[in-house]
Design a protein around this motif. Sequence first.
Motif, mmCIF file in Angstrom:
data_model
loop_
_atom_site.group_PDB
_atom_site.id
_atom_site.type_symbol
_atom_site.label_atom_id
_atom_site.label_comp_id
_atom_site.label_asym_id
_atom_site.label_seq_id
_atom_site.Cartn_x
_atom_site.Cartn_y
_atom_site.Cartn_z
ATOM 1 N N THR A 86 0.805 -1.219 0.000
ATOM 2 C CA THR A 86 0.000 0.000 0.000
ATOM 3 C C THR A 86 0.836 1.267 0.000
ATOM 4 N N SER A 87 2.135 1.156 0.297
ATOM 5 C CA SER A 87 2.990 2.334 0.334
ATOM 6 C C SER A 87 4.447 1.902 0.205
ATOM 7 N N THR A 92 4.313 3.340 6.911
ATOM 8 C CA THR A 92 2.984 3.632 6.379
ATOM 9 C C THR A 92 2.315 2.367 5.878
ATOM 10 N N LEU A 96 -1.242 0.791 7.240
ATOM 11 C CA LEU A 96 -2.386 0.514 6.374
ATOM 12 C C LEU A 96 -2.721 -0.971 6.361
ATOM 13 N N GLN A 99 -4.955 -2.014 9.108
ATOM 14 C CA GLN A 99 -6.365 -1.643 8.993
ATOM 15 C C GLN A 99 -7.200 -2.721 8.329
#
Length: 222
Positions: A86-87, A92, A96, A99
């Motif tokens: 995601t990054s 980060t 994410l 989540q």
Amino acid sequence: MLDRRISVLLETGRPGRHGRSPKEPVVRLRVLQYMSIIHMKRLLAREVALMSERRHVTDSQMERVKELMSDYVRALRDLQYMLEPTSRFARTASFLRDQFYINMENDSAILESERLIHEDYPFPRKGYDVPVGDGGFSHTIDNRLEFLGRLRVAVLTGLSLIVPMLFMKLYNNLIAQLVTASTAVLIFGAISAYLEEMQKKDVVAGTAAYAALLVVFIGTSG
């Protein structure tokens, strides 16, 4: 098959078989997304079955198919996002990725309010906020962690100045001072480059300022 998917979706934290220790409860949202895709496949297959049975297609049916296909493609894109990195920043990406789970680390209040934690649950809750809002994460714990992070940065910054200056003062000759300063600058630059919050220009500016400070110290101590 459905029971198996649900067991993968939700680890309830009940005592394991054959006396094994139970796991902490966790809800895997990626599995839930995959289950929703399977559900939409069934709806699309049902529309195809109706077409085959009636031997004709109505405008209203095609509108339903259009909406289903739009939702299906969107769900596939969402699943792709959930599966891929995601990054490019490790911290980060880790945040994410967290989540995509409902677990005891950040969401203990949610699990408790929805009764996903059983009465015989052997693990203590890790957060004690109200069972709505931010999911059970403790602001007290959050503030303490932030303070420890700032304190760690302050200590490391102080040591990055004190240690090389102490070496250069103890070994008061030019060669030793230059070697100490060069080594310290390389270490400082490497650590700065490792920190994902710093951009390239920040690494260059910080390392240059640190090197200039050590050079000034060498000039004044000589």
